[in-house]
Design a protein around this motif. Structure first.
Motif, PDB file in Angstrom:
ATOM      1  N   LYS A  25      -5.286 -18.271 -30.172  1.00 19.44           N
ATOM      2  CA  LYS A  25      -3.987 -17.988 -29.596  1.00 19.44           C
ATOM      3  C   LYS A  25      -4.137 -16.942 -28.491  1.00 19.44           C
ATOM      4  N   ARG A  26      -3.458 -17.193 -27.394  1.00 19.94           N
ATOM      5  CA  ARG A  26      -3.495 -16.257 -26.271  1.00 19.94           C
ATOM      6  C   ARG A  26      -2.426 -15.191 -26.492  1.00 19.94           C
ATOM      7  N   ILE A  27      -2.862 -13.961 -26.691  1.00 13.56           N
ATOM      8  CA  ILE A  27      -1.943 -12.858 -26.952  1.00 13.56           C
ATOM      9  C   ILE A  27      -1.940 -11.937 -25.748  1.00 13.56           C
ATOM     10  N   GLY A  28      -0.811 -11.871 -25.070  1.00  8.98           N
ATOM     11  CA  GLY A  28      -0.688 -11.020 -23.893  1.00  8.98           C
ATOM     12  C   GLY A  28      -0.329  -9.590 -24.270  1.00  8.98           C
ATOM     13  N   ILE A  29      -1.029  -8.637 -23.680  1.00 12.09           N
ATOM     14  CA  ILE A  29      -0.696  -7.228 -23.865  1.00 12.09           C
ATOM     15  C   ILE A  29       0.141  -6.794 -22.663  1.00 12.09           C
ATOM     16  N   TRP A 127       2.048 -15.534 -16.588  1.00 11.64           N
ATOM     17  CA  TRP A 127       1.414 -15.650 -17.897  1.00 11.64           C
ATOM     18  C   TRP A 127       2.461 -15.610 -18.996  1.00 11.64           C
ATOM     19  N   LEU A 128       3.425 -14.721 -18.867  1.00 14.03           N
ATOM     20  CA  LEU A 128       4.443 -14.558 -19.905  1.00 14.03           C
ATOM     21  C   LEU A 128       5.288 -15.818 -20.064  1.00 14.03           C
ATOM     22  N   ARG A 129       5.613 -16.453 -18.959  1.00 10.98           N
ATOM     23  CA  ARG A 129       6.481 -17.630 -19.002  1.00 10.98           C
ATOM     24  C   ARG A 129       5.734 -18.914 -19.336  1.00 10.98           C
ATOM     25  N   GLU A 130       4.426 -18.935 -19.087  1.00  9.39           N
ATOM     26  CA  GLU A 130       3.709 -20.211 -19.189  1.00  9.39           C
ATOM     27  C   GLU A 130       2.500 -20.214 -20.134  1.00  9.39           C
ATOM     28  N   ASP A 131       1.822 -19.082 -20.295  1.00 11.20           N
ATOM     29  CA  ASP A 131       0.459 -19.148 -20.820  1.00 11.20           C
ATOM     30  C   ASP A 131       0.126 -18.265 -22.012  1.00 11.20           C
ATOM     31  N   VAL A 132       1.094 -17.626 -22.649  1.00 10.70           N
ATOM     32  CA  VAL A 132       0.756 -16.824 -23.826  1.00 10.70           C
ATOM     33  C   VAL A 132       1.490 -17.358 -25.051  1.00 10.70           C
ATOM     34  N   ASP A 133       0.867 -17.135 -26.214  1.00 14.52           N
ATOM     35  CA  ASP A 133       1.432 -17.609 -27.482  1.00 14.52           C
ATOM     36  C   ASP A 133       2.084 -16.480 -28.265  1.00 14.52           C
ATOM     37  N   GLY A 134       1.905 -15.262 -27.826  1.00 18.55           N
ATOM     38  CA  GLY A 134       2.482 -14.103 -28.483  1.00 18.55           C
ATOM     39  C   GLY A 134       2.265 -12.877 -27.619  1.00 18.55           C
ATOM     40  N   VAL A 135       2.968 -11.794 -27.947  1.00 14.88           N
ATOM     41  CA  VAL A 135       2.924 -10.593 -27.106  1.00 14.88           C
ATOM     42  C   VAL A 135       2.736  -9.340 -27.955  1.00 14.88           C
ATOM     43  N   ILE A 136       1.819  -8.493 -27.514  1.00 20.46           N
ATOM     44  CA  ILE A 136       1.738  -7.116 -27.994  1.00 20.46           C
ATOM     45  C   ILE A 136       2.344  -6.256 -26.893  1.00 20.46           C
ATOM     46  N   TYR A 137       3.477  -5.620 -27.191  1.00 13.24           N
ATOM     47  CA  TYR A 137       4.187  -4.844 -26.173  1.00 13.24           C
ATOM     48  C   TYR A 137       3.917  -3.365 -26.402  1.00 13.24           C
ATOM     49  N   ILE A 208      -1.289  -7.566 -36.500  1.00 15.19           N
ATOM     50  CA  ILE A 208      -1.746  -8.638 -35.624  1.00 15.19           C
ATOM     51  C   ILE A 208      -2.088  -9.877 -36.444  1.00 15.19           C
ATOM     52  N   ALA A 209      -2.799  -9.672 -37.566  1.00 13.87           N
ATOM     53  CA  ALA A 209      -3.154 -10.798 -38.438  1.00 13.87           C
ATOM     54  C   ALA A 209      -1.909 -11.426 -39.033  1.00 13.87           C
ATOM     55  N   GLU A 210      -0.906 -10.601 -39.338  1.00 12.25           N
ATOM     56  CA  GLU A 210       0.336 -11.113 -39.933  1.00 12.25           C
ATOM     57  C   GLU A 210       1.201 -11.854 -38.915  1.00 12.25           C
ATOM     58  N   TYR A 211       1.354 -11.265 -37.730  1.00 11.72           N
ATOM     59  CA  TYR A 211       2.268 -11.822 -36.725  1.00 11.72           C
ATOM     60  C   TYR A 211       1.725 -13.064 -36.033  1.00 11.72           C
ATOM     61  N   PHE A 212       0.407 -13.107 -35.813  1.00 16.63           N
ATOM     62  CA  PHE A 212      -0.129 -14.133 -34.932  1.00 16.63           C
ATOM     63  C   PHE A 212      -1.012 -15.156 -35.639  1.00 16.63           C
ATOM     64  N   SER A 213      -1.124 -15.085 -36.952  1.00 19.69           N
ATOM     65  CA  SER A 213      -1.953 -16.071 -37.659  1.00 19.69           C
ATOM     66  C   SER A 213      -1.185 -17.377 -37.868  1.00 19.69           C
TER      67      SER A 213
END
Length: 213
Positions: A25-29, A127-137, A208-213
């Motif tokens: 999963k692509r996670i954007g920071i 990237w935010l609109r097209e290419d990430v599966d989740g976000v770390i803000y 991270i493991a909980e939110y994005f798994s």
């Protein structure tokens, strides 16, 4: 019959393996400039792969292009998630070259950097609109979170229905105010940390493991 059964079992195992495997999963920071995004990205990458993502700097907009670290596998409490970390440029409504002049740069270099940073912001939004599966803000817990940029970005993340983990960074600083971050976005859980010092990274990895798994 035994041969047919063995062959059938082998095919089943191969098929199950194919369908069980997923792309990382692509996670954007994301976050405003100088919130500590690259410091966090490097902390995660070093802890789990031994490599860094990119250079860190106190100069705003040092990250002017999205940088990606692939195949970072995080394990916590029996949960495992493999992610590609995307360290994005700090998002701002305007990038002024005078910001760079304050760091003893020549005007020509400052103008170039501001142009590159503006292009980087556009790339981060793509990237935010097209290419990430989740976000770390990532937010600087010493700064006021009630800004136009933060409100806009959290709104876009929510409209995209992306899972988001909000991190209140820089808790090692005396003026840190975690509750102010939590109050700004009460609809999301806020996790305190110091990416620089490595404080509370265990909880960050659990989330991270909980939110994005």
């Amino acid at each position: 019959m035994g041969l047919l059964t063995s062959l059938k079992d082998s095919i089943t195992r191969v098929t199950d393996g194919l369908f069980a495997s997923e792309e990382p999963k692509r996670i954007g920071i994301y976050g405003p400039p100088n919130a500590g995004k690259t410091t966090l990205a490097n902390r995660i990458a070093r802890d789990w792969t031994g490599d860094a993502v990119g250079p860190e700097s106190h100069i705003p907009h040092e990250t002017r292009r999205a940088r990606r670290k692939e195949g970072v596998t995080i394990e916590r409490d029996g949960k495992e998630v493999t992610i590609d970390i995307v360290d994005t440029p700090g998002v701002a409504t305007k990038v002024d070259y005078e910001e760079f002049l304050e760091h003893d740069m020549e005007k020509e270099d400052a103008v170039r950097r501001s142009r590159e940073a503006t292009e980087g912001v556009a790339e981060a939004m793509h990237w935010l609109r097209e290419d990430v599966d989740g976000v770390i803000y990532v937010l600087d817990s010493t700064d006021d979170p009630f800004t136009q940029v933060n409100t806009m970005l959290i709104g876009i993340i929510e409209s995209q229905e992306l899972p988001v983990l909000i991190l209140a960074n820089k808790i090692d600083k005396e003026e840190s105010d975690i509750q102010r971050i939590a109050n700004a976005f009460p609809q999301h859980e806020t996790i305190p940390l110091s990416a620089l010092e490595g404080q509370n990274m265990d909880e960050v990895y659990e989330k991270i493991a909980e939110y994005f798994s």
